[in-house]
Design a protein around this motif. Structure first.
Motif, PDB file in Angstrom:
ATOM      1  N   SER A   1       0.842  -1.190   0.000  1.00  0.00           N
ATOM      2  CA  SER A   1       0.000   0.000   0.000  1.00  0.00           C
ATOM      3  C   SER A   1       0.877   1.239   0.000  1.00  0.00           C
ATOM      4  O   SER A   1       1.805   1.358   0.809  1.00  0.00           O
ATOM      5  N   THR A   2       0.578   2.163  -0.926  1.00  0.00           N
ATOM      6  CA  THR A   2       1.317   3.417  -0.966  1.00  0.00           C
ATOM      7  C   THR A   2       0.747   4.445   0.006  1.00  0.00           C
ATOM      8  O   THR A   2       1.345   5.503   0.201  1.00  0.00           O
ATOM      9  N   LEU A   3      -0.404   4.135   0.620  1.00  0.00           N
ATOM     10  CA  LEU A   3      -1.011   5.059   1.578  1.00  0.00           C
ATOM     11  C   LEU A   3      -0.442   4.880   2.973  1.00  0.00           C
ATOM     12  O   LEU A   3      -0.176   5.859   3.682  1.00  0.00           O
ATOM     13  N   ASP A   4      -0.256   3.629   3.381  1.00  0.00           N
ATOM     14  CA  ASP A   4       0.276   3.309   4.697  1.00  0.00           C
ATOM     15  C   ASP A   4       0.830   1.890   4.640  1.00  0.00           C
ATOM     16  O   ASP A   4       0.092   0.955   4.308  1.00  0.00           O
ATOM     17  N   PRO A   5       2.117   1.688   4.932  1.00  0.00           N
ATOM     18  CA  PRO A   5       2.682   0.331   4.884  1.00  0.00           C
ATOM     19  C   PRO A   5       1.929  -0.667   5.750  1.00  0.00           C
ATOM     20  O   PRO A   5       1.907  -1.865   5.450  1.00  0.00           O
ATOM     21  N   ALA A   6       1.291  -0.180   6.818  1.00  0.00           N
ATOM     22  CA  ALA A   6       0.530  -1.081   7.692  1.00  0.00           C
ATOM     23  C   ALA A   6      -0.696  -1.653   6.988  1.00  0.00           C
ATOM     24  O   ALA A   6      -1.260  -2.662   7.424  1.00  0.00           O
ATOM     25  N   TRP A   7      -1.131  -1.034   5.900  1.00  0.00           N
ATOM     26  CA  TRP A   7      -2.307  -1.500   5.164  1.00  0.00           C
ATOM     27  C   TRP A   7      -1.938  -2.412   3.988  1.00  0.00           C
ATOM     28  O   TRP A   7      -2.813  -2.841   3.232  1.00  0.00           O
ATOM     29  N   SER A   8      -0.658  -2.687   3.847  1.00  0.00           N
ATOM     30  CA  SER A   8      -0.219  -3.554   2.756  1.00  0.00           C
ATOM     31  C   SER A   8      -0.737  -4.973   2.952  1.00  0.00           C
ATOM     32  O   SER A   8      -0.879  -5.461   4.093  1.00  0.00           O
ATOM     33  N   LEU A   9      -1.021  -5.644   1.841  1.00  0.00           N
ATOM     34  CA  LEU A   9      -1.375  -7.055   1.884  1.00  0.00           C
ATOM     35  C   LEU A   9      -0.090  -7.875   1.903  1.00  0.00           C
ATOM     36  O   LEU A   9       0.812  -7.636   1.088  1.00  0.00           O
ATOM     37  N   THR A  10       0.000  -8.821   2.814  1.00  0.00           N
ATOM     38  CA  THR A  10       1.188  -9.659   2.946  1.00  0.00           C
ATOM     39  C   THR A  10       0.796 -11.128   2.775  1.00  0.00           C
ATOM     40  O   THR A  10      -0.390 -11.470   2.701  1.00  0.00           O
ATOM     41  N   ILE A  11       1.795 -11.990   2.722  1.00  0.00           N
ATOM     42  CA  ILE A  11       1.502 -13.419   2.580  1.00  0.00           C
ATOM     43  C   ILE A  11       0.743 -13.962   3.787  1.00  0.00           C
ATOM     44  O   ILE A  11       0.117 -15.030   3.694  1.00  0.00           O
ATOM     45  N   HIS A  12       0.772 -13.234   4.898  1.00  0.00           N
ATOM     46  CA  HIS A  12       0.098 -13.713   6.109  1.00  0.00           C
ATOM     47  C   HIS A  12      -1.314 -13.151   6.245  1.00  0.00           C
ATOM     48  O   HIS A  12      -2.262 -13.901   6.504  1.00  0.00           O
ATOM     49  N   ASN A  13      -1.491 -11.839   6.050  1.00  0.00           N
ATOM     50  CA  ASN A  13      -2.832 -11.289   6.254  1.00  0.00           C
ATOM     51  C   ASN A  13      -3.736 -11.444   5.035  1.00  0.00           C
ATOM     52  O   ASN A  13      -4.906 -11.069   5.082  1.00  0.00           O
ATOM     53  N   ALA A  14      -3.197 -11.962   3.924  1.00  0.00           N
ATOM     54  CA  ALA A  14      -4.019 -12.160   2.727  1.00  0.00           C
ATOM     55  C   ALA A  14      -4.231 -13.622   2.393  1.00  0.00           C
ATOM     56  O   ALA A  14      -4.855 -13.946   1.373  1.00  0.00           O
ATOM     57  N   SER A  15      -3.744 -14.542   3.240  1.00  0.00           N
ATOM     58  CA  SER A  15      -3.760 -15.965   2.893  1.00  0.00           C
ATOM     59  C   SER A  15      -4.987 -16.680   3.445  1.00  0.00           C
ATOM     60  O   SER A  15      -5.699 -16.175   4.323  1.00  0.00           O
ATOM     61  N   SER A  16      -5.217 -17.874   2.918  1.00  0.00           N
ATOM     62  CA  SER A  16      -6.269 -18.744   3.438  1.00  0.00           C
ATOM     63  C   SER A  16      -5.795 -19.388   4.738  1.00  0.00           C
ATOM     64  O   SER A  16      -4.646 -19.234   5.163  1.00  0.00           O
ATOM     65  N   GLY A  17      -6.698 -20.157   5.344  1.00  0.00           N
ATOM     66  CA  GLY A  17      -6.362 -20.837   6.582  1.00  0.00           C
ATOM     67  C   GLY A  17      -5.390 -21.987   6.368  1.00  0.00           C
ATOM     68  O   GLY A  17      -5.172 -22.451   5.247  1.00  0.00           O
ATOM     69  N   GLN A  18      -4.837 -22.465   7.447  1.00  0.00           N
ATOM     70  CA  GLN A  18      -3.826 -23.523   7.382  1.00  0.00           C
ATOM     71  C   GLN A  18      -4.380 -24.814   6.782  1.00  0.00           C
ATOM     72  O   GLN A  18      -3.691 -25.493   6.015  1.00  0.00           O
ATOM     73  N   TYR A  19      -5.612 -25.143   7.102  1.00  0.00           N
ATOM     74  CA  TYR A  19      -6.192 -26.392   6.590  1.00  0.00           C
ATOM     75  C   TYR A  19      -6.334 -26.337   5.071  1.00  0.00           C
ATOM     76  O   TYR A  19      -5.991 -27.290   4.359  1.00  0.00           O
ATOM     77  N   THR A  20      -6.809 -25.203   4.568  1.00  0.00           N
ATOM     78  CA  THR A  20      -6.953 -25.040   3.109  1.00  0.00           C
ATOM     79  C   THR A  20      -5.602 -25.150   2.417  1.00  0.00           C
ATOM     80  O   THR A  20      -5.465 -25.832   1.391  1.00  0.00           O
ATOM     81  N   LEU A  21      -4.595 -24.493   2.962  1.00  0.00           N
ATOM     82  CA  LEU A  21      -3.264 -24.534   2.358  1.00  0.00           C
ATOM     83  C   LEU A  21      -2.681 -25.938   2.394  1.00  0.00           C
ATOM     84  O   LEU A  21      -1.985 -26.359   1.452  1.00  0.00           O
ATOM     85  N   THR A  22      -2.963 -26.689   3.457  1.00  0.00           N
ATOM     86  CA  THR A  22      -2.456 -28.064   3.560  1.00  0.00           C
ATOM     87  C   THR A  22      -3.064 -28.952   2.487  1.00  0.00           C
ATOM     88  O   THR A  22      -2.359 -29.709   1.802  1.00  0.00           O
ATOM     89  N   ILE A  23      -4.398 -28.887   2.321  1.00  0.00           N
ATOM     90  CA  ILE A  23      -5.069 -29.694   1.300  1.00  0.00           C
ATOM     91  C   ILE A  23      -4.558 -29.324  -0.086  1.00  0.00           C
ATOM     92  O   ILE A  23      -4.278 -30.190  -0.930  1.00  0.00           O
ATOM     93  N   MET A  24      -4.398 -28.035  -0.343  1.00  0.00           N
ATOM     94  CA  MET A  24      -3.901 -27.588  -1.647  1.00  0.00           C
ATOM     95  C   MET A  24      -2.486 -28.085  -1.908  1.00  0.00           C
ATOM     96  O   MET A  24      -2.131 -28.440  -3.043  1.00  0.00           O
ATOM     97  N   THR A  25      -1.662 -28.114  -0.884  1.00  0.00           N
ATOM     98  CA  THR A  25      -0.278 -28.551  -1.047  1.00  0.00           C
ATOM     99  C   THR A  25      -0.213 -30.017  -1.449  1.00  0.00           C
ATOM    100  O   THR A  25       0.550 -30.403  -2.346  1.00  0.00           O
ATOM    101  N   TRP A  26      -1.017 -30.864  -0.810  1.00  0.00           N
ATOM    102  CA  TRP A  26      -1.057 -32.281  -1.178  1.00  0.00           C
ATOM    103  C   TRP A  26      -1.561 -32.465  -2.602  1.00  0.00           C
ATOM    104  O   TRP A  26      -1.027 -33.274  -3.373  1.00  0.00           O
ATOM    105  N   ALA A  27      -2.592 -31.716  -2.980  1.00  0.00           N
ATOM    106  CA  ALA A  27      -3.131 -31.825  -4.344  1.00  0.00           C
ATOM    107  C   ALA A  27      -2.091 -31.382  -5.376  1.00  0.00           C
ATOM    108  O   ALA A  27      -1.905 -32.032  -6.418  1.00  0.00           O
ATOM    109  N   ALA A  28      -1.395 -30.278  -5.087  1.00  0.00           N
ATOM    110  CA  ALA A  28      -0.387 -29.776  -6.022  1.00  0.00           C
ATOM    111  C   ALA A  28       0.783 -30.747  -6.145  1.00  0.00           C
ATOM    112  O   ALA A  28       1.314 -30.959  -7.241  1.00  0.00           O
TER     113      ALA A  28
END
Length: 338
Positions: A278-305
């Protein structure tokens, strides 16, 4: 390394595969007006389309997969990106639709006028995405106005800044070069000679434009380790120039691939751990942590991939092996100067 980091890398890999493979498809379409002219122009254009005929639709699957991975792994990134960049992404989508229809229907009516209109659709559908993908990714790395609610609050013209326009020029000229080298690798006779000549003409401007964009990216947004990636990309482009002038199209294609992959690595490396600053405030930037899905979703996706990705890559590699022979233009005897 957590699953958020793993999926950030996987999204980068998927976009790398798309730009490397679809990049030469775009390049072939972009070069139709240059290499597809002369006495045997219609036959040349048909041969150029045959060079990508067995693979172009498979190459587009990388984009679909990358979009799906983005949606499932980083839904907030997907939502902000597709709402904020709605117009350029819509233009890319429309151009891709025009291109698909033109390629699929080009041989349905056997008239010069019909094929001419289809060729125009292919050219349009190749140039527009080639430019706008560079504009889009440059803006992602540069940062855009995002508020506390993860909403893009800038306008369309906010995306047309000098850095982003240079990014668009970079992807356009590099894809045109990549396509010319691919045609030199996939064709024979006068068409191959003219593709080699065109690659020579494009190689030095590509080195200058892409080099300027890469250096700007590193100085403005890069980190310590991305200097290594920048060096690899620069060296690859220098080797491409040497290989095109030596008419070694096989090695030239290898190093245009390395240059594209290194550039994507530079962009994603400069972005990490943000996904949309975010160019307005770095605190409002989207990061890999605040923009990601939950751990369970990521785990299922990892096995499928882990199960499906090797199968898809083996199948696509087999397709390229089956259709590896060069294509010639019947009746052509002398090269047409480009």
């Amino acid at each position: 390394m957590g699953l958020q980091e793993v999926w950030f890398i996987l999204v980068a890999v998927l976009f790398t595969g798309y730009f490397v493979l679809e990049g030469f498809d775009f390049g072939v379409g972009m070069n139709l007006p240059v290499l597809g002219r002369g006495e045997h122009g219609p036959e040349r254009r048909s041969a150029m389309m045959k060079s990508i005929g067995p693979v172009w639709d498979g190459n587009e699957v990388w984009l679909i997969t990358a979009g799906g991975a983005l949606f499932a792994a980083f839904p907030d990134w997907y939502a902000t990106l597709f709402s904020g960049f709605y117009l350029p992404l819509l233009l890319i989508l429309l151009a891709l639709i025009v291109r698909v229809v033109a390629i699929e229907w080009r041989g349905k009516v056997d008239t010069a006028q019909w094929r001419g209109w289809c060729d125009r659709g292919i050219i349009f559908g190749s140039w527009v995405p080639a430019i706008l993908w560079g504009v889009a990714f440059a803006n992602i790395v540069r940062g855009v106005p995002i508020d506390a609610d993860k909403q893009y609050v800038g306008g369309f013209f906010n995306l047309l800044n000098p850095y982003a326009l240079l990014g668009g020029a970079t992807t356009a000229i590099v894809f045109a070069l990549h396509g010319a080298v691919f045609l030199a690798l996939k064709t024979d006779g006068p068409l191959r000679a003219d593709a080699v000549a065109l690659a020579k003409r494009l190689s030095i401007p590509a080195l200058v434009v892409a080099g300027a964009f890469a250096v700007w990216t590193q100085l403005a947004h890069g980190t310590g380790w991305t200097w290594i990636v920048l060096a690899v990309a620069a060296l690859a482009l220098v080797i491409v120039v040497a290989m095109t002038f030596a008419a070694r199209e096989g090695w030239a294609f290898v190093f245009t691939t390395v240059a594209i992959a290194s550039t994507i690595a530079l962009l994603f490396g400069s972005l990490f751990p943000d996904v949309m600053p975010s160019t307005l405030d770095p605190a409002w930037s989207l990061t890999i942590h605040n923009a990601s899905s939950g751990q369970y979703t990521l785990t299922i996706m990892t096995w499928a991939a882990a199960f499906l990705t090797p199968i898809v890559m083996l199948y696509q590699g087999w397709t390229y092996w089956v259709f590896r022979k060069r294509i010639t233009v019947a009746g052509e005897r002398e090269p047409v100067a480009v």
